[in-house]
Design a protein around this motif. Structure first.
Motif, PDB file in Angstrom:
ATOM      1  N   THR A  88       4.789  53.624  40.890  1.00  0.00           N
ATOM      2  CA  THR A  88       5.773  54.379  40.117  1.00  0.00           C
ATOM      3  C   THR A  88       5.706  54.084  38.629  1.00  0.00           C
ATOM      4  OG1 THR A  88       7.480  52.660  40.371  1.00  0.00           O
ATOM      5  CG2 THR A  88       7.345  54.356  42.091  1.00  0.00           C
ATOM      6  N   GLN A  89       5.092  52.932  38.274  1.00  0.00           N
ATOM      7  CA  GLN A  89       5.045  52.488  36.877  1.00  0.00           C
ATOM      8  C   GLN A  89       6.443  52.402  36.274  1.00  0.00           C
ATOM      9  OE1 GLN A  89       2.078  51.456  35.360  1.00  0.00           O
ATOM     10  NE2 GLN A  89       1.474  51.676  37.499  1.00  0.00           N
ATOM     11  N   SER A  90       7.415  52.023  37.107  1.00  0.00           N
ATOM     12  CA  SER A  90       8.798  51.958  36.644  1.00  0.00           C
ATOM     13  C   SER A  90       9.550  50.888  37.419  1.00  0.00           C
ATOM     14  CB  SER A  90       9.499  53.316  36.816  1.00  0.00           C
ATOM     15  OG  SER A  90      10.879  53.203  36.549  1.00  0.00           O
ATOM     16  N   ALA A  91       9.922  49.796  36.730  1.00  0.00           N
ATOM     17  CA  ALA A  91      10.750  48.774  37.367  1.00  0.00           C
ATOM     18  C   ALA A  91      12.118  49.330  37.704  1.00  0.00           C
ATOM     19  CB  ALA A  91      10.885  47.567  36.437  1.00  0.00           C
ATOM     20  N   LEU A  92      12.594  50.298  36.918  1.00  0.00           N
ATOM     21  CA  LEU A  92      13.890  50.914  37.172  1.00  0.00           C
ATOM     22  C   LEU A  92      13.886  51.675  38.495  1.00  0.00           C
ATOM     23  CD1 LEU A  92      16.739  51.559  36.209  1.00  0.00           C
ATOM     24  CD2 LEU A  92      15.793  53.474  34.888  1.00  0.00           C
ATOM     25  N   THR A  93      12.801  52.393  38.772  1.00  0.00           N
ATOM     26  CA  THR A  93      12.702  53.132  40.028  1.00  0.00           C
ATOM     27  C   THR A  93      12.665  52.189  41.218  1.00  0.00           C
ATOM     28  OG1 THR A  93      11.537  54.969  38.971  1.00  0.00           O
ATOM     29  CG2 THR A  93      11.292  54.758  41.355  1.00  0.00           C
ATOM     30  N   GLN A  94      11.888  51.117  41.116  1.00  0.00           N
ATOM     31  CA  GLN A  94      11.830  50.130  42.191  1.00  0.00           C
ATOM     32  C   GLN A  94      13.199  49.507  42.438  1.00  0.00           C
ATOM     33  OE1 GLN A  94      10.624  48.693  44.668  1.00  0.00           O
ATOM     34  NE2 GLN A  94      11.843  46.824  44.612  1.00  0.00           N
ATOM     35  N   THR A  95      13.893  49.149  41.366  1.00  0.00           N
ATOM     36  CA  THR A  95      15.205  48.523  41.508  1.00  0.00           C
ATOM     37  C   THR A  95      16.207  49.481  42.130  1.00  0.00           C
ATOM     38  OG1 THR A  95      14.726  47.222  39.522  1.00  0.00           O
ATOM     39  CG2 THR A  95      16.998  47.262  40.270  1.00  0.00           C
TER      40      THR A  95
ATOM     41  N   VAL B  71       5.885  61.475  45.227  1.00  0.00           N
ATOM     42  CA  VAL B  71       4.510  61.974  45.389  1.00  0.00           C
ATOM     43  C   VAL B  71       3.641  60.935  46.098  1.00  0.00           C
ATOM     44  CG1 VAL B  71       2.424  62.656  44.156  1.00  0.00           C
ATOM     45  CG2 VAL B  71       4.651  63.524  43.417  1.00  0.00           C
ATOM     46  N   ALA B  72       3.766  59.673  45.695  1.00  0.00           N
ATOM     47  CA  ALA B  72       2.969  58.612  46.309  1.00  0.00           C
ATOM     48  C   ALA B  72       3.297  58.458  47.792  1.00  0.00           C
ATOM     49  CB  ALA B  72       3.194  57.289  45.574  1.00  0.00           C
ATOM     50  N   LEU B  73       4.558  58.577  48.147  1.00  0.00           N
ATOM     51  CA  LEU B  73       4.950  58.492  49.554  1.00  0.00           C
ATOM     52  C   LEU B  73       4.426  59.693  50.337  1.00  0.00           C
ATOM     53  CD1 LEU B  73       8.649  57.249  49.194  1.00  0.00           C
ATOM     54  CD2 LEU B  73       6.777  55.995  50.300  1.00  0.00           C
ATOM     55  N   ARG B  74       4.517  60.866  49.741  1.00  0.00           N
ATOM     56  CA  ARG B  74       4.070  62.089  50.413  1.00  0.00           C
ATOM     57  C   ARG B  74       2.560  62.071  50.642  1.00  0.00           C
ATOM     58  NH1 ARG B  74       5.292  66.314  46.737  1.00  0.00           N
ATOM     59  NH2 ARG B  74       7.468  66.110  47.411  1.00  0.00           N
ATOM     60  N   GLU B  75       1.817  61.575  49.670  1.00  0.00           N
ATOM     61  CA  GLU B  75       0.357  61.550  49.782  1.00  0.00           C
ATOM     62  C   GLU B  75      -0.167  60.352  50.569  1.00  0.00           C
ATOM     63  OE1 GLU B  75      -1.031  61.682  45.795  1.00  0.00           O
ATOM     64  OE2 GLU B  75      -0.544  63.819  45.508  1.00  0.00           O
ATOM     65  N   GLY B  76       0.708  59.427  50.903  1.00  0.00           N
ATOM     66  CA  GLY B  76       0.298  58.270  51.692  1.00  0.00           C
ATOM     67  C   GLY B  76      -0.300  57.140  50.884  1.00  0.00           C
ATOM     68  N   ARG B  77      -0.331  57.267  49.559  1.00  0.00           N
ATOM     69  CA  ARG B  77      -0.844  56.171  48.732  1.00  0.00           C
ATOM     70  C   ARG B  77       0.111  54.982  48.743  1.00  0.00           C
ATOM     71  NH1 ARG B  77      -0.468  57.411  43.831  1.00  0.00           N
ATOM     72  NH2 ARG B  77       0.456  59.499  43.962  1.00  0.00           N
ATOM     73  N   LEU B  78       1.390  55.247  48.885  1.00  0.00           N
ATOM     74  CA  LEU B  78       2.415  54.214  49.022  1.00  0.00           C
ATOM     75  C   LEU B  78       2.977  54.293  50.433  1.00  0.00           C
ATOM     76  CD1 LEU B  78       4.267  52.015  47.803  1.00  0.00           C
ATOM     77  CD2 LEU B  78       5.829  53.848  47.115  1.00  0.00           C
TER      78      LEU B  78
ATOM     79  N   ARG C 168      13.577  59.085  35.799  1.00  0.00           N
ATOM     80  CA  ARG C 168      13.310  60.342  36.510  1.00  0.00           C
ATOM     81  C   ARG C 168      11.825  60.503  36.797  1.00  0.00           C
ATOM     82  NH1 ARG C 168      16.963  62.113  32.469  1.00  0.00           N
ATOM     83  NH2 ARG C 168      15.285  63.181  31.336  1.00  0.00           N
ATOM     84  N   ALA C 169      10.985  60.120  35.837  1.00  0.00           N
ATOM     85  CA  ALA C 169       9.542  60.226  36.043  1.00  0.00           C
ATOM     86  C   ALA C 169       9.084  59.265  37.134  1.00  0.00           C
ATOM     87  CB  ALA C 169       8.805  59.938  34.737  1.00  0.00           C
ATOM     88  N   GLY C 170       9.636  58.062  37.142  1.00  0.00           N
ATOM     89  CA  GLY C 170       9.276  57.100  38.174  1.00  0.00           C
ATOM     90  C   GLY C 170       9.668  57.572  39.559  1.00  0.00           C
ATOM     91  N   ALA C 171      10.837  58.197  39.674  1.00  0.00           N
ATOM     92  CA  ALA C 171      11.278  58.717  40.971  1.00  0.00           C
ATOM     93  C   ALA C 171      10.339  59.806  41.462  1.00  0.00           C
ATOM     94  CB  ALA C 171      12.705  59.254  40.858  1.00  0.00           C
ATOM     95  N   ARG C 172       9.893  60.675  40.564  1.00  0.00           N
ATOM     96  CA  ARG C 172       8.948  61.730  40.954  1.00  0.00           C
ATOM     97  C   ARG C 172       7.625  61.133  41.420  1.00  0.00           C
ATOM     98  NH1 ARG C 172      11.245  64.351  36.354  1.00  0.00           N
ATOM     99  NH2 ARG C 172       9.525  63.586  35.045  1.00  0.00           N
TER     100      ARG C 172
ATOM    101  N   ALA D  82       7.889  44.920  46.167  1.00  0.00           N
ATOM    102  CA  ALA D  82       8.352  45.494  44.903  1.00  0.00           C
ATOM    103  C   ALA D  82       7.185  45.710  43.951  1.00  0.00           C
ATOM    104  CB  ALA D  82       9.396  44.584  44.265  1.00  0.00           C
ATOM    105  N   GLY D  83       6.236  44.791  43.974  1.00  0.00           N
ATOM    106  CA  GLY D  83       5.055  44.955  43.135  1.00  0.00           C
ATOM    107  C   GLY D  83       4.252  46.188  43.503  1.00  0.00           C
ATOM    108  N   GLN D  84       4.158  46.481  44.797  1.00  0.00           N
ATOM    109  CA  GLN D  84       3.451  47.683  45.239  1.00  0.00           C
ATOM    110  C   GLN D  84       4.153  48.944  44.758  1.00  0.00           C
ATOM    111  OE1 GLN D  84       0.706  48.432  46.481  1.00  0.00           O
ATOM    112  NE2 GLN D  84      -0.130  46.796  47.732  1.00  0.00           N
TER     113      GLN D  84
END
Length: 309
Positions: A188-195, A67-74, A59-63, A181-183
């Motif tokens: 997100t600091q979460s492999a689970l979120t990326q997967t 945020v990263a997508l909204r701010e344009g960092r990702l 859940r933390a990784g998804a948040r 995936a590395g980006q």
């Protein structure tokens, strides 16, 4: 720790080769490779989606991803790795029944190795660009030679060349998928979120394709009852999660070469314990597996600097 991550990538390669065999067999049973890919992705999505909801880290990784997508960092296109994965899994169902795991691996390896060199050089998905050294090029060439030997052992036919182009493209996309995936994992600091993101996007894309095919009149066979035919999703989860974490530690090329060694070894094991018609195990099969491991060693092992006097 570098050796630990190389071994982890090797295990991911074992999972990928097993996934190829499972999804290829499922495609034969139901009569459609794209539908087999959708089933694989759907099961994987259900597994990682449930874990993402239940676990605080998910859940933390998804948040953090939102945020990263909204701010344009990702950048938004880094979240589309599922499209690459969908092509890879679909190619398993379409090509493996005809080519076999060994020859399918030839195309995957050639594309993955060459693309991995380019991705590392440009620094996509890793913390910094990596130089293309003669040692790394030699390791890549040895690994390509390994799967070439494995294909010869499995009985390469010129008539299969056109179909090999499908896993060749899929292999190129694997290197990009690992980099992207590395980006996502970095932000997100979460492999689970990326997967989970990977499986969500891939499942949606494959669902659209299957819906169009069914509307055009494609008929499917009944779903088989063997439980192991539905392990493609969990195996894919393992491969993607390992890649998302390991790519920052060892780079795209080393990750790809280590996973390639795993693919070649698992293809050999599968042909020994569960052989398929037309893909015998010979001395060349063992030579190919040995060359694959040698290629990884040449490319990834580093010489220690001389001790100070």
């Amino acid at each position: 720790m570098r050796l630990v991550w190389i071994l982890a990538a090797f295990v991911g390669g074992l999972a990928m080769a097993a996934q190829s065999r499972v999804n290829g067999e499922l495609a034969v049973r139901i009569g459609d490779g794209t539908t087999a890919a959708l089933i694989s992705f759907g099961i994987g999505l259900a597994l990682v989606g449930l874990l993402s909801i239940l676990l605080p880290a998910g859940r933390a990784g998804a948040r953090r991803m939102v945020v990263a997508l909204r701010e344009g960092r990702l950048r938004w296109w880094y979240a589309l790795t599922g499209l690459f994965g969908a092509v890879v899994v679909a190619s398993q169902g379409l090509a493996v029944p005809t080519l076999g795991v060994a020859l399918f691996t030839v195309g995957i390896v050639a594309g993955q190795t060459l693309s991995g060199l380019a991705v590392d050089r440009m620094g996509i998905g890793v913390l910094a660009a990596k130089r293309i050294t003669p040692q790394r090029v030699l390791g890549a060439l040895v690994t390509i030679a390994a799967v070439g030997v494995g294909a010869a052992a499995g009985g390469f036919q010129a008539s299969s060349m056109l179909l090999v182009l499908l896993p060749l493209v899929a292999g190129m996309l694997i290197a990009l998928q690992q980099a992207f995936a590395g980006q996502v994992h970095h932000h997100t600091q979460s492999a689970l979120t990326q997967t989970t993101s990977n499986f969500l996007v891939g499942t949606l894309a494959l669902a659209v394709v299957v819906a169009v095919r069914l509307a055009s009149g494609v008929e499917l066979q009944a779903l088989p009852g063997e439980w192991w035919l539905y392990l493609g999703g969990p195996l894919g989860c393992a491969f993607i999660a390992i890649a998302a974490v390991a790519v920052h530690r060892i780079g795209v090329l080393a990750l790809g070469l280590a996973s390639i060694a795993g693919q070649v070894v698992m293809a050999l094991v599968l042909d020994l314990v569960a052989p398929t018609s037309g893909h015998p195990v010979s001395v060349l099969s063992y030579v190919g597996a040995g060359l694959a491991i040698a290629g990884v060693a040449v490319s990834t092992l580093r010489r220690r600097p001389p001790a100070a006097a």
